[in-house]
Design an enzyme around this catalytic site. Structure first.
Site, PDB file in Angstrom:
ATOM      1  N   LYS A 114       0.824  -1.208   0.000  1.00 33.32           N
ATOM      2  CA  LYS A 114       0.000   0.000   0.000  1.00 33.32           C
ATOM      3  C   LYS A 114       0.860   1.260   0.000  1.00 33.32           C
ATOM      4  CE  LYS A 114      -4.499  -1.663   1.096  1.00 33.32           C
ATOM      5  NZ  LYS A 114      -5.696  -1.693   1.901  1.00 33.32           N
ATOM      6  N   LYS A 196      -3.380 -10.417  -6.203  1.00 31.49           N
ATOM      7  CA  LYS A 196      -4.695 -10.815  -5.674  1.00 31.49           C
ATOM      8  C   LYS A 196      -5.780  -9.883  -6.228  1.00 31.49           C
ATOM      9  CE  LYS A 196      -5.602  -8.178  -1.520  1.00 31.49           C
ATOM     10  NZ  LYS A 196      -6.453  -8.143  -0.377  1.00 31.49           N
ATOM     11  N   LYS A 199     -10.451  -4.829  -4.239  1.00 27.50           N
ATOM     12  CA  LYS A 199     -11.543  -3.908  -4.549  1.00 27.50           C
ATOM     13  C   LYS A 199     -11.039  -2.512  -4.908  1.00 27.50           C
ATOM     14  CE  LYS A 199     -13.199  -4.256   0.035  1.00 27.50           C
ATOM     15  NZ  LYS A 199     -12.116  -4.072   1.016  1.00 27.50           N
TER      16      LYS A 199
HETATM   17  N1  AQP Z   1      -8.445 -11.677  -3.417  1.00 30.70           N
HETATM   18  C1  AQP Z   1      -8.875 -12.175  -2.274  1.00 30.70           C
HETATM   19  N2  AQP Z   1      -9.060 -13.513  -2.138  1.00 30.70           N
HETATM   20  C2  AQP Z   1      -9.527 -14.043  -0.976  1.00 30.70           C
HETATM   21  N3  AQP Z   1      -9.852 -13.300   0.108  1.00 30.70           N
HETATM   22  C3  AQP Z   1      -9.689 -11.959   0.004  1.00 30.70           C
HETATM   23  N4  AQP Z   1      -9.919 -10.954   0.865  1.00 30.70           N
HETATM   24  C4  AQP Z   1      -9.597  -9.765   0.285  1.00 30.70           C
HETATM   25  N5  AQP Z   1      -9.165  -9.980  -0.968  1.00 30.70           N
HETATM   26  C5  AQP Z   1      -9.207 -11.337  -1.176  1.00 30.70           C
HETATM   27  C6  AQP Z   1     -10.456 -11.118   2.212  1.00 30.70           C
HETATM   28  O1  AQP Z   1     -11.616 -10.303   2.327  1.00 30.70           O
HETATM   29  C7  AQP Z   1     -11.742  -9.864   3.671  1.00 30.70           C
HETATM   30  C8  AQP Z   1     -12.041  -8.404   3.723  1.00 30.70           C
HETATM   31  O2  AQP Z   1     -10.959  -7.694   3.168  1.00 30.70           O
HETATM   32  P1  AQP Z   1     -10.714  -6.181   3.583  1.00 30.70           P
HETATM   33  O3  AQP Z   1     -11.881  -5.390   3.216  1.00 30.70           O
HETATM   34  O4  AQP Z   1     -10.296  -6.137   4.996  1.00 30.70           O
HETATM   35  O5  AQP Z   1      -9.516  -5.667   2.770  1.00 30.70           O
HETATM   36  P2  AQP Z   1      -8.347  -6.309   2.014  1.00 30.70           P
HETATM   37  O6  AQP Z   1      -7.937  -7.620   2.572  1.00 30.70           O
HETATM   38  O7  AQP Z   1      -7.265  -5.283   1.928  1.00 30.70           O
HETATM   39  O8  AQP Z   1      -9.095  -6.545   0.632  1.00 30.70           O
HETATM   40  P3  AQP Z   1      -9.093  -5.705  -0.678  1.00 30.70           P
HETATM   41  O9  AQP Z   1     -10.264  -6.127  -1.485  1.00 30.70           O
HETATM   42  O10 AQP Z   1      -7.752  -5.840  -1.345  1.00 30.70           O
HETATM   43  O11 AQP Z   1      -9.327  -4.230  -0.185  1.00 30.70           O
HETATM   44  P4  AQP Z   1      -8.472  -2.933  -0.463  1.00 30.70           P
HETATM   45  O12 AQP Z   1      -8.297  -2.910  -1.954  1.00 30.70           O
HETATM   46  O13 AQP Z   1      -9.292  -1.813   0.053  1.00 30.70           O
HETATM   47  O14 AQP Z   1      -7.185  -3.110   0.276  1.00 30.70           O
HETATM   48  C9  AQP Z   1     -10.441 -10.236   4.391  1.00 30.70           C
HETATM   49  O15 AQP Z   1     -10.665 -11.368   5.181  1.00 30.70           O
HETATM   50  C10 AQP Z   1      -9.512 -10.576   3.269  1.00 30.70           C
HETATM   51  O16 AQP Z   1      -8.557 -11.540   3.656  1.00 30.70           O
END
Ligand code: AQP
Length: 332
Positions: A114, A196, A199
């Site tokens: 990040k 990965k 979002k």
């Molecule tokens: N690609 C993924 N595959 C499996 N699990 C995933 N998670 C996130 N991406 C994947 C799981 O979703 C839960 C919620 O995630 P979060 O909102 O805490 O943020 P994150 O892990 O940082 O997910 P994002 O989508 O990548 O968000 P941004 O882009 O905002 O950083 C967690 O349990 C995570 O493991």
């Protein structure tokens, strides 16, 4: 009577929730409600570690709560709330920050990723994000934390902080275990399968939003990057794009991987993509319909959020009282 084990997990309202979030975490949240005492949280405080527009964040937090309800979180069985409504998260975060070493935080993969993505805003919150996550979990004395594999490193820090605090002050927190699914723990980007699915990806073709319409789902999956091989096989290390599609199919159809590979024996990538898209559409369509109904009634959503926060606070306040006393604050 033996009391049920407790689950805690959270999701950031930092963008449109993807099938990565759904497959890695949310679908387990729903299933685990049957056997556990579950606490689920929209972690808006985590979301401001990257820039957010205040009114968009406020709206998204409630929309995310509606989406969790649409996916099947049942507020009569589980506690569902918005993180900033429970001030104990911030209180415990500070205490734990004072027990965490900077080196432990600088090693975190998400911090490195990040920081690279948000070079103009490498704020202290981005670094201390995992401490707030540890506070979220330890506050509720959770036994189990259903997450995708990307959060495993953060969960290890939560465990280290739990042991460190308990060793210093006596038994206070419960040691949490990660609950990571065997299939779908790391759903990959449809455009860059080495990454990965996320979002906050700048390319919307890289992810499927849970609320995407069927034609968008079909289009994005048809454009998914695969490889030049001709046989469909599950080889995640070397053929990540195809393996990703097979994992999505396996989870959406609730079929073991061997059965999925067999299903596509002698078929081509076109047929695989068509079947994956149809499977995703079948699971997501009813969720989208429920969401559209729920999101129209903001008052009802606010009531659910308030009710959840009240229940969460009752637990959090107890833990915080003990923590403040143990660290030497004058608790009345
Ligand atoms: N690609 C993924 N595959 C499996 N699990 C995933 N998670 C996130 N991406 C994947 C799981 O979703 C839960 C919620 O995630 P979060 O909102 O805490 O943020 P994150 O892990 O940082 O997910 P994002 O989508 O990548 O968000 P941004 O882009 O905002 O950083 C967690 O349990 C995570 O493991």
């Amino acid at each position: 009577m033996e009391s049920k084990k407790r689950i805690f997990s959270g999701i950031q309202p930092s963008g449109d929730i993807t099938i990565g979030n759904y497959i890695g975490a949310l679908r387990n949240w729903i299933e685990l409600q049957d056997g556990y005492d579950c606490i689920y949280c929209v972690v808006d405080m985590h979301a401001i570690t990257v820039k957010q527009d205040a009114s968009v964040l406020r709206k998204r937090s409630l929309d995310t709560l509606a989406l969790l309800l649409a996916c099947g979180v049942d507020p009569d069985r589980s506690i569902l709330y918005i993180q900033s409504h429970v001030p104990e998260h911030a209180m415990l975060n500070w205490v734990l920050c004072c027990k965490t070493y900077i080196g432990e935080l600088q090693r975190m993969t998400q911090f490195k990723d990040k920081s690279a993505r948000h070079e103009d805003n490498i704020n202290a919150g981005l670094l201390t994000y995992p401490v707030l996550m540890a506070a979220d979990i330890l506050l509720y004395r959770a036994d189990l934390v259903p997450v995708g594999i990307d959060q495993k490193q953060h969960l290890e820090l939560a465990r280290d902080l739990c042991v460190r605090f308990n060793n210093a002050y006596g038994d206070t927190f419960v040691l949490p275990e990660p609950y990571i699914p065997k299939t779908g723990a790391r759903i990959r980007s449809l455009q860059e399968p080495e990454k990965k699915m996320s979002k906050s990806d700048s390319n919307p073709n890289a992810y499927i939003n849970i609320l995407d319409e069927p034609d968008a789902i079909m289009r994005k999956i048809k454009r998914a990057v695969t490889d030049c091989e001709s046989v469909i096989a599950y080889e995640p290390e070397t053929r990540a794009g195809v393996a990703n599609l097979l994992e999505i199919y396996s989870v959406m159809k609730n079929l073991p991987m061997e059965a999925c590979v067999k299903r596509f024996e002698n078929l081509g990538y076109g047929e695989l993509k068509q079947a994956v898209a149809e499977a995703v559409i079948e699971v997501l369509s009813p969720i989208r319909q429920r969401y559209n109904e729920l999101v129209a009634d903001r008052k009802a959503l606010l009531r659910i959020a308030e009710d959840g926060a009240e229940k969460a606070r009752a637990i959090a306040r107890k833990t915080m009282g003990k923590v403040y006393h143990k660290v030497g604050f004058d608790s009345k």
